[in-house]
Design a protein around this motif. Structure first.
Motif, short mmCIF file in Angstrom:
data_model
loop_
_atom_site.label_atom_id
_atom_site.label_comp_id
_atom_site.label_asym_id
_atom_site.label_seq_id
_atom_site.Cartn_x
_atom_site.Cartn_y
_atom_site.Cartn_z
N ILE A 82 53.58 7.63 49.19
CA ILE A 82 52.21 8.05 49.54
C ILE A 82 52.31 9.21 50.53
O ILE A 82 53.11 9.17 51.46
CB ILE A 82 51.45 6.88 50.18
N ARG A 83 51.49 10.22 50.34
CA ARG A 83 51.56 11.42 51.18
C ARG A 83 50.23 11.69 51.88
O ARG A 83 49.18 11.36 51.34
CB ARG A 83 51.96 12.64 50.35
N GLY A 84 50.32 12.29 53.05
CA GLY A 84 49.12 12.61 53.80
C GLY A 84 49.22 13.95 54.50
O GLY A 84 50.32 14.41 54.84
N GLU A 85 48.08 14.59 54.70
CA GLU A 85 48.01 15.88 55.39
C GLU A 85 46.79 15.88 56.29
O GLU A 85 45.73 15.35 55.92
CB GLU A 85 47.87 17.03 54.39
N GLY A 86 46.91 16.47 57.48
CA GLY A 86 45.75 16.56 58.36
C GLY A 86 46.12 17.07 59.73
O GLY A 86 47.02 17.91 59.88
N GLY A 87 45.42 16.58 60.74
CA GLY A 87 45.65 17.02 62.11
C GLY A 87 45.46 15.88 63.08
O GLY A 87 44.82 14.87 62.75
N TYR A 88 46.02 16.03 64.29
CA TYR A 88 45.94 14.96 65.27
C TYR A 88 45.77 15.52 66.67
O TYR A 88 46.38 16.54 67.03
CB TYR A 88 47.21 14.09 65.20
N THR A 94 43.04 10.75 68.48
CA THR A 94 42.24 10.73 67.27
C THR A 94 42.82 11.69 66.24
O THR A 94 43.43 12.71 66.59
CB THR A 94 40.78 11.15 67.55
N GLY A 95 42.63 11.39 64.97
CA GLY A 95 43.14 12.26 63.93
C GLY A 95 42.41 12.06 62.63
O GLY A 95 41.64 11.11 62.46
N ARG A 96 42.66 12.97 61.71
CA ARG A 96 42.05 12.92 60.37
C ARG A 96 43.12 13.28 59.35
O ARG A 96 43.78 14.31 59.47
CB ARG A 96 40.87 13.89 60.28
N LEU A 97 43.29 12.42 58.35
CA LEU A 97 44.27 12.65 57.29
C LEU A 97 43.63 12.52 55.93
O LEU A 97 42.71 11.72 55.74
CB LEU A 97 45.41 11.62 57.39
N GLN A 98 44.13 13.30 54.97
CA GLN A 98 43.83 13.11 53.56
C GLN A 98 45.05 12.48 52.93
O GLN A 98 46.12 13.09 52.90
CB GLN A 98 43.51 14.45 52.88
N VAL A 99 44.91 11.26 52.47
CA VAL A 99 46.04 10.50 51.94
C VAL A 99 46.00 10.55 50.41
O VAL A 99 44.99 10.23 49.79
CB VAL A 99 45.99 9.04 52.44
N LEU A 100 47.12 10.96 49.82
CA LEU A 100 47.20 11.14 48.37
C LEU A 100 47.99 10.02 47.74
O LEU A 100 49.13 9.74 48.13
CB LEU A 100 47.87 12.49 48.06
N LEU A 101 47.40 9.38 46.74
CA LEU A 101 48.05 8.30 46.03
C LEU A 101 48.97 8.83 44.93
O LEU A 101 48.73 9.91 44.39
CB LEU A 101 47.01 7.38 45.39
N PRO A 102 49.99 8.06 44.58
CA PRO A 102 50.84 8.45 43.45
C PRO A 102 50.01 8.54 42.18
O PRO A 102 49.06 7.79 41.99
CB PRO A 102 51.86 7.31 43.36
N LYS A 103 50.35 9.46 41.29
CA LYS A 103 49.56 9.68 40.08
C LYS A 103 49.44 8.44 39.21
O LYS A 103 48.38 8.18 38.65
CB LYS A 103 50.16 10.82 39.26
N ASP A 104 50.50 7.67 39.07
CA ASP A 104 50.48 6.55 38.16
C ASP A 104 50.06 5.24 38.80
O ASP A 104 49.98 4.23 38.13
CB ASP A 104 51.86 6.34 37.53
#
Length: 280
Positions: A82-88, A94-104
């Motif tokens: 699982i991958r995430g991108e954002g700032g902290y 406090t922080g905000r991330l966009q978490v990406l799920l595996p395709k399958d």
């Protein structure tokens, strides 16, 4: 803006395992660190243990950073990343991330990213799935999780990752390496979760205290990379917990760069928080 906390999972098998299990099969991996201004080359620390334990303080002085996260879970021959991108914001925790799920993971090719807001003591998730309406948020009290949100959300809270290093012991300096154009000092050791909880910053103490009771082991192996200003640029923790009789191995990597970037976290209105039942 808000702040967050952390913990760990094992025998209690309640909130952390439940949320993690839902994300595990359907939720973070390790993207490369983006370029950033190069500080002076790191000098070998006179005391490697002290250098690692002070990394959280260096991040607080830095203020904010961009963050990339990666979480690899393995159990019974199944591996999910699982991958995430954002700032902290390390001052506000406090922080905000966009978490990406595996395709399958959920049987389809594409999944909407999960938005996560990290705050002291609470994790907010949008597009959580599991029967939660798409326009609603889920709020999780991280001080009640068996893992203190070290693994539950599919991304280790960056402040928790750094504060865990306050419990470092048996630290070895392994030399300098190049990390996306930045010279960093590589340290390896283990962190005692219970000790980290006792000496952590007040905002994360409760979550780490919860984590100290949940993982299969009291210590967490880590690799930490510090720049010339003592700031944590990369850390990889290896967690292990029990879930329904199975041992789940989790490798969590956090990359920090772009220090000083503006990070804004706006919490959802109470009426936008889902209060219904979440499917397992």
């Amino acid at each position: 803006m808000v702040v967050q906390r952390y913990g760990r999972p094992h025998g209690r098998g309640s909130g952390a395992v439940a949320v993690t299990a839902a994300l595990f099969g359907s939720l973070v991996g390790a993207p490369a660190v983006a370029g950033c201004a190069v500080p002076e080359d790191p000098k070998p620390a006179v005391d490697p243990l002290l250098a690692v334990r002070n990394a959280a303080d260096a991040l607080t002085r830095a203020g904010t950073a961009k963050a990339s996260t990666s979480m690899e879970m393995a159990a019974g021959g199944t591996r999910v990343t699982i991958r995430g991108e954002g700032g902290y914001d390390f001052r506000r925790r406090t922080g905000r991330l966009q978490v990406l799920l595996p395709k399958d993971a959920a049987g389809t090719d594409e999944h909407r990213p999960i938005t996560e807001l990290l705050t002291p003591g609470a994790l907010y998730m949008k597009n959580r799935g599991a029967g939660v309406p798409a326009d609603k948020w889920v709020r999780v009290d991280t001080t009640t999780l068996d893992d203190g949100n070290l693994v539950t959300g599919g991304a280790t809270d960056p402040a928790a990752a750094a504060e865990l290093l306050r419990g470092a012991r048996q630290v070895t300096y392994l030399g300098q390496v190049d990390l996306a154009g930045v010279k960093v000092a590589h340290y390896r050791g283990v962190a005692d979760i219970a000790h980290a909880a006792r000496v952590a910053s007040p905002q994360v103490r409760g979550a780490l205290a919860a984590a100290a009771k949940g993982f299969a082991r009291d210590t967490v192996p880590f690799d930490a990379y510090l720049d010339g200003e003592g700031r944590l640029r990369k850390v990889r923790h290896q967690f292990s917990f029990s879930n329904q009789g199975r041992t789940v191995a989790v490798a969590s990597t956090t990359l920090l760069y772009g220090f000083g970037v503006r990070v804004q976290v706006v919490l959802p209105d109470r009426r936008d928080i889902y209060a219904g039942k979440i499917k397992a």
